[in-house]
Each structure stands twice: as structure tokens, then as C-alpha cells.
Write a protein that holds these residues in place. Structure first.
Motif, PDB file in Angstrom:
ATOM      1  N   LYS A 131       0.715  -1.164   0.118  1.00 33.79           N
ATOM      2  CA  LYS A 131       0.046   0.053   0.039  1.00 33.79           C
ATOM      3  C   LYS A 131       0.836   1.083  -0.227  1.00 33.79           C
ATOM      4  O   LYS A 131       0.489   2.191  -0.530  1.00 33.79           O
ATOM      5  CB  LYS A 131      -1.112  -0.021   1.222  1.00 33.79           C
ATOM      6  N   SER A 132       1.996   1.333   0.444  1.00 33.56           N
ATOM      7  CA  SER A 132       2.814   2.325   0.709  1.00 33.56           C
ATOM      8  C   SER A 132       3.596   3.022  -0.701  1.00 33.56           C
ATOM      9  O   SER A 132       3.788   4.030  -0.738  1.00 33.56           O
ATOM     10  CB  SER A 132       4.088   2.183   1.790  1.00 33.56           C
ATOM     11  N   LEU A 133       3.223   2.016  -1.615  1.00 33.75           N
ATOM     12  CA  LEU A 133       3.466   2.470  -3.007  1.00 33.75           C
ATOM     13  C   LEU A 133       2.454   3.048  -3.702  1.00 33.75           C
ATOM     14  O   LEU A 133       2.729   3.498  -4.742  1.00 33.75           O
ATOM     15  CB  LEU A 133       4.211   1.270  -3.723  1.00 33.75           C
ATOM     16  N   ASP A 145       6.315  11.356  -0.733  1.00 32.04           N
ATOM     17  CA  ASP A 145       5.983  10.869   0.314  1.00 32.04           C
ATOM     18  C   ASP A 145       6.886  10.069   0.935  1.00 32.04           C
ATOM     19  O   ASP A 145       7.359   8.977   0.440  1.00 32.04           O
ATOM     20  CB  ASP A 145       4.696   9.894  -0.294  1.00 32.04           C
ATOM     21  N   ILE A 146       7.151  10.199   2.017  1.00 37.04           N
ATOM     22  CA  ILE A 146       8.420   9.529   2.784  1.00 37.04           C
ATOM     23  C   ILE A 146       8.355   8.102   3.006  1.00 37.04           C
ATOM     24  O   ILE A 146       9.239   7.338   2.678  1.00 37.04           O
ATOM     25  CB  ILE A 146       8.765  10.493   4.041  1.00 37.04           C
ATOM     26  N   ASP A 147       7.165   7.739   3.219  1.00 36.83           N
ATOM     27  CA  ASP A 147       6.794   6.124   3.431  1.00 36.83           C
ATOM     28  C   ASP A 147       6.986   5.383   2.189  1.00 36.83           C
ATOM     29  O   ASP A 147       7.507   4.513   2.013  1.00 36.83           O
ATOM     30  CB  ASP A 147       5.171   6.080   3.809  1.00 36.83           C
ATOM     31  N   CYS A 148       6.402   6.049   1.013  1.00 35.58           N
ATOM     32  CA  CYS A 148       6.597   5.265  -0.221  1.00 35.58           C
ATOM     33  C   CYS A 148       8.120   5.360  -0.696  1.00 35.58           C
ATOM     34  O   CYS A 148       8.724   4.249  -1.014  1.00 35.58           O
ATOM     35  CB  CYS A 148       5.972   6.491  -1.126  1.00 35.58           C
ATOM     36  N   MET A 149       8.758   6.594  -0.213  1.00 35.33           N
ATOM     37  CA  MET A 149      10.278   6.362  -0.623  1.00 35.33           C
ATOM     38  C   MET A 149      11.029   5.495   0.166  1.00 35.33           C
ATOM     39  O   MET A 149      11.810   4.846  -0.474  1.00 35.33           O
ATOM     40  CB  MET A 149      10.716   7.943  -0.248  1.00 35.33           C
ATOM     41  N   ARG A 150      10.585   5.359   1.661  1.00 28.61           N
ATOM     42  CA  ARG A 150      11.328   4.319   2.271  1.00 28.61           C
ATOM     43  C   ARG A 150      11.073   2.841   1.767  1.00 28.61           C
ATOM     44  O   ARG A 150      11.977   2.071   1.750  1.00 28.61           O
ATOM     45  CB  ARG A 150      10.911   4.388   3.464  1.00 28.61           C
ATOM     46  N   THR A 151       9.786   2.624   1.375  1.00 26.40           N
ATOM     47  CA  THR A 151       9.349   1.303   0.686  1.00 26.40           C
ATOM     48  C   THR A 151      10.359   0.990  -0.702  1.00 26.40           C
ATOM     49  O   THR A 151      10.996   0.051  -0.822  1.00 26.40           O
ATOM     50  CB  THR A 151       7.838   1.301   0.345  1.00 26.40           C
ATOM     51  N   CYS A 152      10.272   2.100  -1.206  1.00 28.68           N
ATOM     52  CA  CYS A 152      10.865   1.932  -2.724  1.00 28.68           C
ATOM     53  C   CYS A 152      12.607   1.584  -2.339  1.00 28.68           C
ATOM     54  O   CYS A 152      13.074   0.769  -2.841  1.00 28.68           O
ATOM     55  CB  CYS A 152      11.023   3.184  -3.350  1.00 28.68           C
ATOM     56  N   VAL A 153      13.308   2.405  -1.398  1.00 26.66           N
ATOM     57  CA  VAL A 153      14.542   2.108  -0.948  1.00 26.66           C
ATOM     58  C   VAL A 153      14.848   0.637  -0.165  1.00 26.66           C
ATOM     59  O   VAL A 153      15.662   0.040  -0.777  1.00 26.66           O
ATOM     60  CB  VAL A 153      15.188   3.161   0.059  1.00 26.66           C
ATOM     61  N   ASN A 154      13.786   0.185   0.355  1.00 30.09           N
ATOM     62  CA  ASN A 154      14.023  -1.344   0.702  1.00 30.09           C
ATOM     63  C   ASN A 154      13.880  -2.190  -0.154  1.00 30.09           C
ATOM     64  O   ASN A 154      14.530  -3.264  -0.193  1.00 30.09           O
ATOM     65  CB  ASN A 154      12.784  -1.591   1.899  1.00 30.09           C
ATOM     66  N   TYR A 155      12.896  -1.992  -0.964  1.00 32.18           N
ATOM     67  CA  TYR A 155      12.907  -2.889  -2.437  1.00 32.18           C
ATOM     68  C   TYR A 155      14.138  -2.951  -3.002  1.00 32.18           C
ATOM     69  O   TYR A 155      14.694  -3.848  -3.704  1.00 32.18           O
ATOM     70  CB  TYR A 155      11.550  -2.905  -2.995  1.00 32.18           C
TER      71      TYR A 155
END
Lengths: 275, 388
Positions: B47-49, B225-235
Motif C-alpha cells: 500500500k505504501s507504494l 511521500d516519505i513512506d513511499c520513498m522508504r519502501t522503494c529504497v527497501n525494495y
């Protein structure tokens, strides 16, 4: 005496006359058909008056399955004269810097180092020793290279449009009308015998002179080789030289055997240094 | 070339696959990777993406429209390109390109149109003149936004996104196989090649999205969107670790096995490719990003720092993948099949496969993306009432 001298003079004159007219007629016989052959084309005469160089080809319709051609290069005979490269370049107007066939020069020093070169593909012949080496040379030999006409050709496998194909009579050919010039075949060929023609911008390679073979003539390079280092023939003709060499006890080898391409180009007397 | 032991086959002096063939897998890789990002939301419900789920599809489409350009510039006879679809050779890895590319293009376009359908219907009502006609075409003149219609759309979207994943993998995995299937070239002939290409595709796609997302937001003066960015970086971290491990495994395995393949490749990696492989691809653009990933993923980094560090990481990994493509495509050809010598590659500036052409081709997708942004709003907040 006078009578006899007159008779002798007369005979001598007749003899010279005969020799002269004979030579002229003979020369004309040699010259006229050759010139005529070259311009034949659509004439109803039999297409070629040149003597047949590969037996069993003329006189019947070409059977795609009847022949199995092989090419043998005898390393022990090659003198690096470059005649084959000249013949090839003339036959196909090969542009400078591209090679359907070439001759490599191998030099070995006493340390076991191997020095290979092939300036201009050897087309000028190896008339002078290498001047960039400051070592004592122990051994030297020449290796002609050309298309290996593989049974499992990588170039045919990768050609995306089917422009490169293996004909039923075993020749790997390029349909320059269909080639898109992607150069995938050039990447795939383990022997680097292919190039992209700078004018047609399509792939080109040695064809073992398919057009000549179909007319019973030897490939141009084989025809001109002065030491008979290049041999060509039909393995199905058991009398042919190539069949006898291949069926004989001599050691023959192919290039890059581990590639699994099964070349129809064999080398006699090939050295382990050759790649 | 001064080394007298150096010998290159006379036909090997020319590097036939030059910078355009570096760009081609680079661009298709970005396409495949960006699609994966969108699928993470649409199929795997990450969802965060959501904020970038639409942008990533348009990002993929923008690059896809330019993916054939490098090939056409490279072909000796580009006017015959249709032969690849008219007379495809089933044994050629390259022959599938036309079909895979076109199918993928259709799939991506359909998915975008279905996802955007409610938005497009609304935009059609709000616009006049030419744009109204454009939206009429893009919605196929349908303005049915009933509950059933939207549910049907959602089913189609999930289906397209689901089959899009294997297709994205095929699109890029097969590009890897184009190289991996060339047995004559020791640096290419490895079954790992499609895997490495696919993983690096995911890396470049996600990295590209992080970078461009951050740049667009910066340019517009908005916050990412920082959550989105963090999820992207994790992937990105996950994909890059596997990618890098495979890249190194390839080198390590060959070195350990030490067959003649390795003896050929060894000289290449430590010779002509030393700078672009060990220094750039491995050193600067892999080791440093790995350290950055460790820092960004496993420590509490302040949002303000994260917003700067993530796009820098994205840029570095984009360059890592570019260097990897370069080292595979150009690097692989620097070694002659004589196994006795190396050639050098000198890029031209004004050649049809030259540096200027490379720059134009890399800028073009961004221009296409800009044009797409005028038709399809990238961000959810720019519209009202859209469900997906």
C-alpha cells in the motif's frame, strides 16, 4: 649441292611457317574460348569451357543431397605467399580492412612465447620478417583461416530473420536481400570470419566460392594456391583427395572443437598454439 | 597494442555492438523495473507504494516508446526491421524481440488506460476542444463509471498487472539471454546472464523512479511521500543485494573453476576493463550504495536527510547498472576471439551510434514523460474521486 641447299631452305621455311601458324592458332584456341566464356551469360553455348576441377558435378542437374564438401588446409605446405587472399579479394571485391579469408603468421621463440600477426590479413604475403621483435625465433609457420562451414553453425542459430542459412548441400550462406545488419551472427561466430560490409551494410563471409563449386570449379583460393596447401572436394567421391585424406591415417583437427560446431574445415598438421 | 604478444583476429578490430546496444538493455531494463514497482502495488498490495503506482507505469511507458530507437540506429539496414516479425527465426533469441516488445507495449498501454479510466472520464468532462477529443479516444468514448464497471475494471487491472510480471521478466530476461546465448564470447556465455540482467533491470527501474520522483517533486516544490520513498529504497536494497551477489558470483565462480574461460576473461577484467569494472561498477557504484543502503534501511535516518540521500542512491545505482551494461556489451567485445589480445573502443561524438545520439536517446523518454504528464495526472492528489 645447290639443289639440295634449296630443298633444305625450303623445308626450313615450311617448318618455321608451320610452327608459327601452329603457335598462333594454338594461342588463339587458348585465348578465344576463355574470353568468350567470361561474356557468355545467356548464350545457348554450354556455359563453361574451362576444364572441370571437381569431378562429377557437370552433366547432371545439381542434387542438393548428393554432395558433402570438405575443405582441408595443410599447414605444413602453406608458405604465406598471400595468393589465396589476393584471389579472394579480387573474386569478391572485398573492401580493405575486412576479410573473408586471411593468413596468420605464427612465430615461436626459445622461451615458448608465441607471436601471431596478420597484417592486412596476409594479402601482401609475408615477404619480410617481423621488425618489432627482438627475440630469437625458434620456429615459424602460417595458418590460413576461412569459414568453417559448421554442421551446427552458431551464426545460423542466432540470425533473427533467417537471412543466414545452411543450404541442404552444406554451405552456410547469407541472403543479403534479407539481412538487417544486426551483427548478431558476427558476435556468435567463434571463428570471427564474418563482417558487416561497409557498403551493403549486411553480413558477409567466405562462401567456399559456392558459385564456382556449382559449376564444377574449385574455390578461388584453392585454385591459386601454389603449394596445394588448400584442398577442396566432395567426401562422397571416394576418389577425391579430401576423402582420401579424411579416411586416411593422418592426423586432422578442427578449430575450437569444444564449441561443438562440427566444422567441415579440417587442418592437417595444425599446431597446438593455433586458436 | 604495443605488446607483441597481442593478436586480434582481423575481423575483430571493429566493436560491432557499441553504445546503442548498451542503451537498449539499459532502457528495457528501466521499463521492466518500473513495471515491477507498479505491480508491487497493484498485485502484491504494497500500500505504501500507492503514490507512485501510476507514475511508475507512465515512467515505464515513456521509456518503452524509446526502446527501439537504439536498435534502429544500430541496424545496418534499419528499413528492413520488419523482417524480424515477418520472417522470425525460431532458434534466434533476438527474433522474439518484435513480438515481446509489441505485446508488452499493448499490455502496458491497456493497463494504463484501465487504471486511469475514471480519471480520464472526469477529465473529459472538464476539458474542451482538442483535449476533449484526446480523452474521448483514450476512454474509447465510454463514460460508464457505475460500480459494476469499476469493479470490472479492477479485475482487468489485476489480471493485466499479474500477467505483466512474467512478461516484464521475459522482456528483460530474454535480453540477458541474447548475450548469455553467445557461446563464442566467454564473458557473455553464462546461464546467470538472464538472471543478472533481470535483477539489474529491477534495480535500474526502482532507482530511476526514486530519482525522477524526487526530482519532479523538488521541481514542483512539493514533498515526496516519505513512506513511499522508504519502501522503494527497501525494495531497491533487496533487489540490489541479490543482483550484486550474482554479479560477483559469476566472477568468483569462474575464477575458482579456472577453466580456459577464466584465463581469457581474467586478462580482460584486470586489463582493459579494470577502471570501468572494478573501480566504477564494483567499487564506487556498488560498494558505496551498499553502505548507503545499510544506513538508510537499518538505521533511523531523519526524513530531511532521507529525502536527499535516497535520490543520490538512486542516481548511483542507475550508474551502476549503466556501467554493468557497458562492461558486458562493450567489455565483452574488447576481447578478441583469438584469445590472444584485446581491442580498444573509441566512442565517436557525431556518429549515428555516437555520444550525442546517446544523450538524445536518454533525454527523449523524459520529454515523452513530460508530454504524458499533460494527459495523465501522475499523482493522486491532483485529481478527485479516483479509486485506484
Amino acid at each position: 649441292m645447290d639443289g639440295e641447299k634449296f630443298k633444305t631452305d625450303k623445308e626450313r621455311r615450311a617448318f618455321i611457317k608451320n610452327v608459327l601458324s601452329g603457335s598462333i592458332a594454338g594461342s588463339l584456341l587458348l585465348v578465344i574460348p576463355m574470353g568468350a566464356d567470361l561474356v557468355l551469360g545467356d548464350s545457348p553455348k554450354p556455359e563453361i569451357d574451362l576444364p572441370e576441377q571437381i569431378p562429377g558435378i557437370r552433366g547432371s542437374e545439381w542434387d542438393m543431397k548428393a554432395h558433402q564438401f570438405a575443405f582441408i588446409v595443410d599447414i605444413t605446405r602453406c608458405i604465406g605467399c598471400g595468393s589465396c587472399c589476393v584471389a579472394d579479394k579480387r573474386e569478391y571485391k572485398v573492401p580493405d580492412g575486412f576479410y573473408r579469408t586471411w593468413v596468420e603468421r605464427y612465430l615461436k621463440d626459445y622461451e615458448g612465447n608465441v607471436y601471431v600477426d596478420s597484417p592486412n590479413g596476409g594479402v601482401d604475403g609475408y615477404q619480410n620478417p617481423r621488425d618489432d621483435l627482438d627475440v630469437k625465433i625458434r620456429d615459424t609457420f602460417f595458418v590460413p583461416k576461412l569459414c568453417n562451414m559448421c554442421e551446427y553453425p552458431s551464426c545460423v542459430q542466432v540470425c533473427p530473420v533467417g537471412a543466414t542459412f545452411r543450404s541442404p548441400d552444406g554451405f552456410i550462406l547469407v541472403d543479403s536481400e534479407r539481412c538487417v545488419g544486426c551483427a548478431y551472427c558476427i558476435q556468435a561466430c567463434p571463428y570471427s570470419v564474418r563482417f558487416l560490409h561497409p557498403e551493403t551494410r549486411t553480413a558477409e563471409k567466405c562462401t567456399w566460392c559456392y558459385h564456382r563449386v556449382r559449376k564444377g570449379l574449385l574455390p578461388a583460393c584453392v585454385h591459386v594456391c601454389p603449394t596445394h596447401a588448400r584442398k577442396f572436394g566432395d567426401l562422397n567421391d571416394k576418389e577425391s583427395e579430401v576423402a582420401q585424406i579424411l579416411n586416411g591415417p593422418g592426423v586432422l583437427t578442427v578449430l575450437k572443437k569444444d564449441m561443438g560446431n562440427h566444422p567441415s574445415l579440417y587442418y592437417k598438421g595444425l599446431r597446438r598454439e593455433v586458436v | 597494442m604495443d605488446n607483441p604478444l597481442n593478436y586480434v583476429f582481423p575481423n575483430d578490430l571493429h566493436v560491432h555492438w557499441s553504445m546503442m546496444i548498451v542503451l537498449y538493455p539499459y532502457i528495457t531494463g528501466i521499463v521492466a523495473g518500473a513495471f515491477i514497482v507498479s505491480s508491487l502495488y497493484h498485485v502484491f498490495d504494497v500500500k505504501s507504494l500507492k503514490p507512485i503506482s501510476r507514475f511508475s507505469l507512465l515512467f515505464a511507458l515513456a521509456f518503452l516508446t524509446c526502446a527501439t530507437l537504439p536498435l534502429l540506429l544500430h541496424l545496418g539496414r534499419p528499413e528492413r526491421n520488419i523482417n524480424i516479425m515477418l520472417t522470425p527465426n525460431p532458434s534466434s533469441a533476438m527474433a522474439g524481440f518484435g513480438y515481446i516488445y509489441n505485446l508488452y507495449g499493448i499490455l502496458l498501454t491497456l493497463e494504463i488506460l484501465f487504471i486511469y479510466r475514471p480519471t480520464l472520464v472526469q477529465l473529459r468532462q472538464q476539458s474542451k476542444g482538442l483535449m476533449e477529443k484526446v480523452y474521448m479516444l483514450l476512454t474509447f468514448n465510454s463514460d460508464n463509471l457505475s460500480q459494476e464497471a469499476i469493479e470490472m475494471d479492477n479485475k482487468i487491472i489485476s489480471f493485466l498487472a499479474a500477467i505483466g510480471i512474467p512478461m516484464a521478466c521475459v522482456l528483460h530476461g530474454y535480453v540477458g539471454f541474447i548475450f548469455g546465448g553467445v557461446k563464442a564470447n566467454p564473458t557473455w556465455a553464462t546461464p546467470l546472464m538472464p538472471v543478472i540482467f533481470l535483477l539489474s533491470a529491477c534495480v535500474s527501474g526502482i532507482a530511476g523512479i526514486i530519482l525522477i520522483y524526487a526530482l519532479i517533486k523538488k521541481f514542483k516544490g512539493e514533498q515526496v511521500d516519505i513512506d513511499c520513498m522508504r519502501t522503494c529504497v527497501n525494495y531497491l536494497g533487496g533487489f540490489f543485494i541479490i543482483d550484486f551477489v550474482f554479479e560477483m558470483l559469476e566472477v568468483f565462480s569462474h575464477a575458482y573453476l579456472s577453466t580456459w574461460y577464466h584465463h581469457s576473461v581474467e586478462g580482460l577484467l584486470w586489463g582493459p576493463l579494470y577502471n570501468s569494472f572494478w573501480v566504477a561498477q564494483v567499487g564506487i557504484f556498488s560498494v558505496i550504495p551498499l553502505l548507503m543502503l545499510g544506513w538508510l534501511c537499518f538505521t533511523k535516518v531523519k526524513d530531511s536527510i532521507y529525502r536527499v540521500a535516497a535520490p543520490i542512491l538512486g542516481l548511483m545505482l542507475l550508474l551502476q547498472v549503466l556501467f554493468m551494461r557497458w562492461n558486458v556489451v562493450i567489455g565483452g567485445q574488447l576481447m578478441s576471439k583469438s584469445h590472444r589480445g584485446y581491442v580498444t573502443f573509441h566512442p565517436e561524438w557525431f556518429d549515428k551510434e555516437g555520444i550525442i545520439a546517446v544523450l538524445v536517446i536518454m533525454v527523449l523518454p523524459l520529454i515523452v514523460l513530460f508530454i504524458l504528464s499533460k494527459i495523465f495526472p501522475f499523482w493522486m492528489e491532483e485529481e478527485t474521486g479516483a479509486v485506484r
